[in-house]
Design a protein around this motif. Structure first.
Motif, PDB file in Angstrom:
ATOM      1  N   GLU A   6       2.077  -0.172 -16.852  1.00 25.97           N
ATOM      2  CA  GLU A   6       2.801  -0.389 -18.103  1.00 25.97           C
ATOM      3  C   GLU A   6       3.153  -1.874 -18.246  1.00 25.97           C
ATOM      4  O   GLU A   6       4.116  -2.349 -17.648  1.00 25.97           O
ATOM      5  CB  GLU A   6       4.046   0.478 -18.129  1.00 25.97           C
ATOM      6  N   GLN A   7       2.358  -2.575 -19.057  1.00 26.96           N
ATOM      7  CA  GLN A   7       2.559  -4.009 -19.234  1.00 26.96           C
ATOM      8  C   GLN A   7       3.939  -4.352 -19.786  1.00 26.96           C
ATOM      9  O   GLN A   7       4.498  -5.376 -19.431  1.00 26.96           O
ATOM     10  CB  GLN A   7       1.485  -4.588 -20.138  1.00 26.96           C
ATOM     11  N   ASP A   8       4.475  -3.484 -20.624  1.00 29.36           N
ATOM     12  CA  ASP A   8       5.778  -3.779 -21.229  1.00 29.36           C
ATOM     13  C   ASP A   8       6.909  -3.735 -20.210  1.00 29.36           C
ATOM     14  O   ASP A   8       7.966  -4.314 -20.438  1.00 29.36           O
ATOM     15  CB  ASP A   8       6.060  -2.848 -22.403  1.00 29.36           C
ATOM     16  N   LYS A   9       6.713  -3.083 -19.080  1.00 27.54           N
ATOM     17  CA  LYS A   9       7.724  -3.039 -18.016  1.00 27.54           C
ATOM     18  C   LYS A   9       7.516  -4.143 -16.975  1.00 27.54           C
ATOM     19  O   LYS A   9       8.420  -4.468 -16.225  1.00 27.54           O
ATOM     20  CB  LYS A   9       7.680  -1.691 -17.283  1.00 27.54           C
ATOM     21  N   CYS A  10       6.315  -4.687 -16.913  1.00 28.51           N
ATOM     22  CA  CYS A  10       5.933  -5.646 -15.880  1.00 28.51           C
ATOM     23  C   CYS A  10       6.807  -6.900 -15.933  1.00 28.51           C
ATOM     24  O   CYS A  10       7.063  -7.449 -17.009  1.00 28.51           O
ATOM     25  CB  CYS A  10       4.460  -6.021 -16.055  1.00 28.51           C
ATOM     26  N   VAL A  11       7.221  -7.373 -14.738  1.00 34.66           N
ATOM     27  CA  VAL A  11       8.007  -8.601 -14.640  1.00 34.66           C
ATOM     28  C   VAL A  11       7.210  -9.735 -13.992  1.00 34.66           C
ATOM     29  O   VAL A  11       7.765 -10.751 -13.594  1.00 34.66           O
ATOM     30  CB  VAL A  11       9.343  -8.368 -13.882  1.00 34.66           C
ATOM     31  N   SER A  12       5.910  -9.533 -13.865  1.00 34.07           N
ATOM     32  CA  SER A  12       4.976 -10.569 -13.399  1.00 34.07           C
ATOM     33  C   SER A  12       5.213 -11.023 -11.968  1.00 34.07           C
ATOM     34  O   SER A  12       4.979 -12.183 -11.632  1.00 34.07           O
ATOM     35  CB  SER A  12       5.009 -11.779 -14.346  1.00 34.07           C
ATOM     36  N   ALA A  13       5.662 -10.121 -11.106  1.00 34.26           N
ATOM     37  CA  ALA A  13       5.911 -10.473  -9.708  1.00 34.26           C
ATOM     38  C   ALA A  13       4.615 -10.684  -8.925  1.00 34.26           C
ATOM     39  O   ALA A  13       4.588 -11.444  -7.971  1.00 34.26           O
ATOM     40  CB  ALA A  13       6.755  -9.393  -9.035  1.00 34.26           C
ATOM     41  N   GLY A  14       3.557  -9.975  -9.296  1.00 29.11           N
ATOM     42  CA  GLY A  14       2.277 -10.143  -8.634  1.00 29.11           C
ATOM     43  C   GLY A  14       2.086  -9.322  -7.369  1.00 29.11           C
ATOM     44  O   GLY A  14       1.077  -9.459  -6.691  1.00 29.11           O
ATOM     45  N   ASN A  15       3.050  -8.472  -7.046  1.00 33.09           N
ATOM     46  CA  ASN A  15       2.928  -7.647  -5.838  1.00 33.09           C
ATOM     47  C   ASN A  15       1.724  -6.719  -5.905  1.00 33.09           C
ATOM     48  O   ASN A  15       1.076  -6.464  -4.891  1.00 33.09           O
ATOM     49  CB  ASN A  15       4.202  -6.834  -5.602  1.00 33.09           C
ATOM     50  N   CYS A  16       1.414  -6.220  -7.077  1.00 31.10           N
ATOM     51  CA  CYS A  16       0.278  -5.309  -7.228  1.00 31.10           C
ATOM     52  C   CYS A  16      -1.028  -6.004  -6.865  1.00 31.10           C
ATOM     53  O   CYS A  16      -1.868  -5.447  -6.153  1.00 31.10           O
ATOM     54  CB  CYS A  16       0.224  -4.745  -8.645  1.00 31.10           C
ATOM     55  N   VAL A  17      -1.184  -7.225  -7.320  1.00 26.52           N
ATOM     56  CA  VAL A  17      -2.399  -7.991  -7.032  1.00 26.52           C
ATOM     57  C   VAL A  17      -2.478  -8.318  -5.544  1.00 26.52           C
ATOM     58  O   VAL A  17      -3.552  -8.265  -4.946  1.00 26.52           O
ATOM     59  CB  VAL A  17      -2.447  -9.282  -7.881  1.00 26.52           C
ATOM     60  N   ALA A  18      -1.346  -8.612  -4.940  1.00 25.27           N
ATOM     61  CA  ALA A  18      -1.323  -8.922  -3.510  1.00 25.27           C
ATOM     62  C   ALA A  18      -1.767  -7.728  -2.672  1.00 25.27           C
ATOM     63  O   ALA A  18      -2.443  -7.900  -1.656  1.00 25.27           O
ATOM     64  CB  ALA A  18       0.079  -9.364  -3.097  1.00 25.27           C
ATOM     65  N   ASP A  43     -11.090   5.041  -1.022  1.00 28.14           N
ATOM     66  CA  ASP A  43     -10.802   4.059   0.030  1.00 28.14           C
ATOM     67  C   ASP A  43      -9.771   3.016  -0.399  1.00 28.14           C
ATOM     68  O   ASP A  43      -9.247   2.285   0.441  1.00 28.14           O
ATOM     69  CB  ASP A  43     -12.090   3.382   0.521  1.00 28.14           C
ATOM     70  N   LEU A  44      -9.426   2.970  -1.677  1.00 27.56           N
ATOM     71  CA  LEU A  44      -8.377   2.059  -2.166  1.00 27.56           C
ATOM     72  C   LEU A  44      -7.062   2.781  -2.431  1.00 27.56           C
ATOM     73  O   LEU A  44      -6.092   2.163  -2.882  1.00 27.56           O
ATOM     74  CB  LEU A  44      -8.847   1.362  -3.444  1.00 27.56           C
ATOM     75  N   ALA A  45      -7.001   4.067  -2.138  1.00 23.46           N
ATOM     76  CA  ALA A  45      -5.802   4.846  -2.442  1.00 23.46           C
ATOM     77  C   ALA A  45      -4.552   4.292  -1.762  1.00 23.46           C
ATOM     78  O   ALA A  45      -3.500   4.163  -2.395  1.00 23.46           O
ATOM     79  CB  ALA A  45      -6.006   6.313  -2.064  1.00 23.46           C
ATOM     80  N   GLU A  46      -4.647   3.954  -0.492  1.00 26.32           N
ATOM     81  CA  GLU A  46      -3.472   3.460   0.227  1.00 26.32           C
ATOM     82  C   GLU A  46      -2.997   2.109  -0.310  1.00 26.32           C
ATOM     83  O   GLU A  46      -1.803   1.944  -0.579  1.00 26.32           O
ATOM     84  CB  GLU A  46      -3.736   3.392   1.732  1.00 26.32           C
ATOM     85  N   PRO A  47      -3.878   1.118  -0.503  1.00 25.95           N
ATOM     86  CA  PRO A  47      -3.411  -0.140  -1.101  1.00 25.95           C
ATOM     87  C   PRO A  47      -2.808   0.045  -2.495  1.00 25.95           C
ATOM     88  O   PRO A  47      -1.842  -0.634  -2.848  1.00 25.95           O
ATOM     89  CB  PRO A  47      -4.657  -1.019  -1.150  1.00 25.95           C
ATOM     90  N   VAL A  48      -3.357   0.971  -3.271  1.00 23.09           N
ATOM     91  CA  VAL A  48      -2.814   1.222  -4.606  1.00 23.09           C
ATOM     92  C   VAL A  48      -1.422   1.848  -4.504  1.00 23.09           C
ATOM     93  O   VAL A  48      -0.507   1.476  -5.250  1.00 23.09           O
ATOM     94  CB  VAL A  48      -3.770   2.107  -5.440  1.00 23.09           C
ATOM     95  N   ARG A  49      -1.234   2.761  -3.566  1.00 23.62           N
ATOM     96  CA  ARG A  49       0.108   3.340  -3.357  1.00 23.62           C
ATOM     97  C   ARG A  49       1.101   2.259  -2.941  1.00 23.62           C
ATOM     98  O   ARG A  49       2.245   2.240  -3.393  1.00 23.62           O
ATOM     99  CB  ARG A  49       0.058   4.441  -2.288  1.00 23.62           C
ATOM    100  N   GLU A  50       0.655   1.371  -2.066  1.00 20.12           N
ATOM    101  CA  GLU A  50       1.516   0.266  -1.624  1.00 20.12           C
ATOM    102  C   GLU A  50       1.850  -0.653  -2.799  1.00 20.12           C
ATOM    103  O   GLU A  50       2.986  -1.123  -2.914  1.00 20.12           O
ATOM    104  CB  GLU A  50       0.833  -0.521  -0.509  1.00 20.12           C
ATOM    105  N   ALA A  51       0.888  -0.910  -3.654  1.00 14.98           N
ATOM    106  CA  ALA A  51       1.119  -1.753  -4.831  1.00 14.98           C
ATOM    107  C   ALA A  51       2.156  -1.121  -5.752  1.00 14.98           C
ATOM    108  O   ALA A  51       3.061  -1.800  -6.239  1.00 14.98           O
ATOM    109  CB  ALA A  51      -0.189  -1.981  -5.580  1.00 14.98           C
ATOM    110  N   ALA A  52       2.033   0.173  -5.972  1.00 10.65           N
ATOM    111  CA  ALA A  52       2.995   0.876  -6.831  1.00 10.65           C
ATOM    112  C   ALA A  52       4.388   0.836  -6.216  1.00 10.65           C
ATOM    113  O   ALA A  52       5.380   0.593  -6.911  1.00 10.65           O
ATOM    114  CB  ALA A  52       2.541   2.311  -7.061  1.00 10.65           C
ATOM    115  N   ALA A  53       4.474   1.043  -4.914  1.00 10.89           N
ATOM    116  CA  ALA A  53       5.775   1.032  -4.231  1.00 10.89           C
ATOM    117  C   ALA A  53       6.400  -0.366  -4.228  1.00 10.89           C
ATOM    118  O   ALA A  53       7.630  -0.497  -4.245  1.00 10.89           O
ATOM    119  CB  ALA A  53       5.619   1.538  -2.804  1.00 10.89           C
ATOM    120  N   ALA A  54       5.571  -1.404  -4.212  1.00 16.47           N
ATOM    121  CA  ALA A  54       6.062  -2.777  -4.151  1.00 16.47           C
ATOM    122  C   ALA A  54       6.427  -3.354  -5.515  1.00 16.47           C
ATOM    123  O   ALA A  54       7.006  -4.436  -5.586  1.00 16.47           O
ATOM    124  CB  ALA A  54       5.010  -3.663  -3.495  1.00 16.47           C
TER     125      ALA A  54
END
Length: 64
Positions: A6-18, A43-54
């Motif tokens: 959700e771009q409208d909620k994003c605060v541009s921290a960049g954790n998802c990209v990291a 095979d990307l499920a775990e990094p995506v979960r980590e991105a969501a949590a971060a």
């Protein structure tokens, strides 16, 4: 897995990209999240979960 960013909620921290650069990118102008793959491979499920949590704004949701 389905990823919703959700771009409208994003605060541009960049954790998802990291955590999952294959799935997320940041807009060059305002740094907001850009979803590259709404249905990433297993095979990307775990990094995506980590991105969501971060995400400090909780702008990333996962559906199964």
């Amino acid at each position: 897995m389905k990823v919703i960013a959700e771009q409208d909620k994003c605060v541009s921290a960049g954790n998802c990209v990291a955590h999952a650069p294959q799935v997320f990118e940041q807009d060059e102008d305002d740094g907001s999240v850009i979803l590259l793959d709404a249905h990433p491979p297993e095979d990307l499920a775990e990094p995506v979960r980590e991105a969501a949590a971060a995400c400090p704004a909780m702008a990333i949701r996962l559906e199964t």
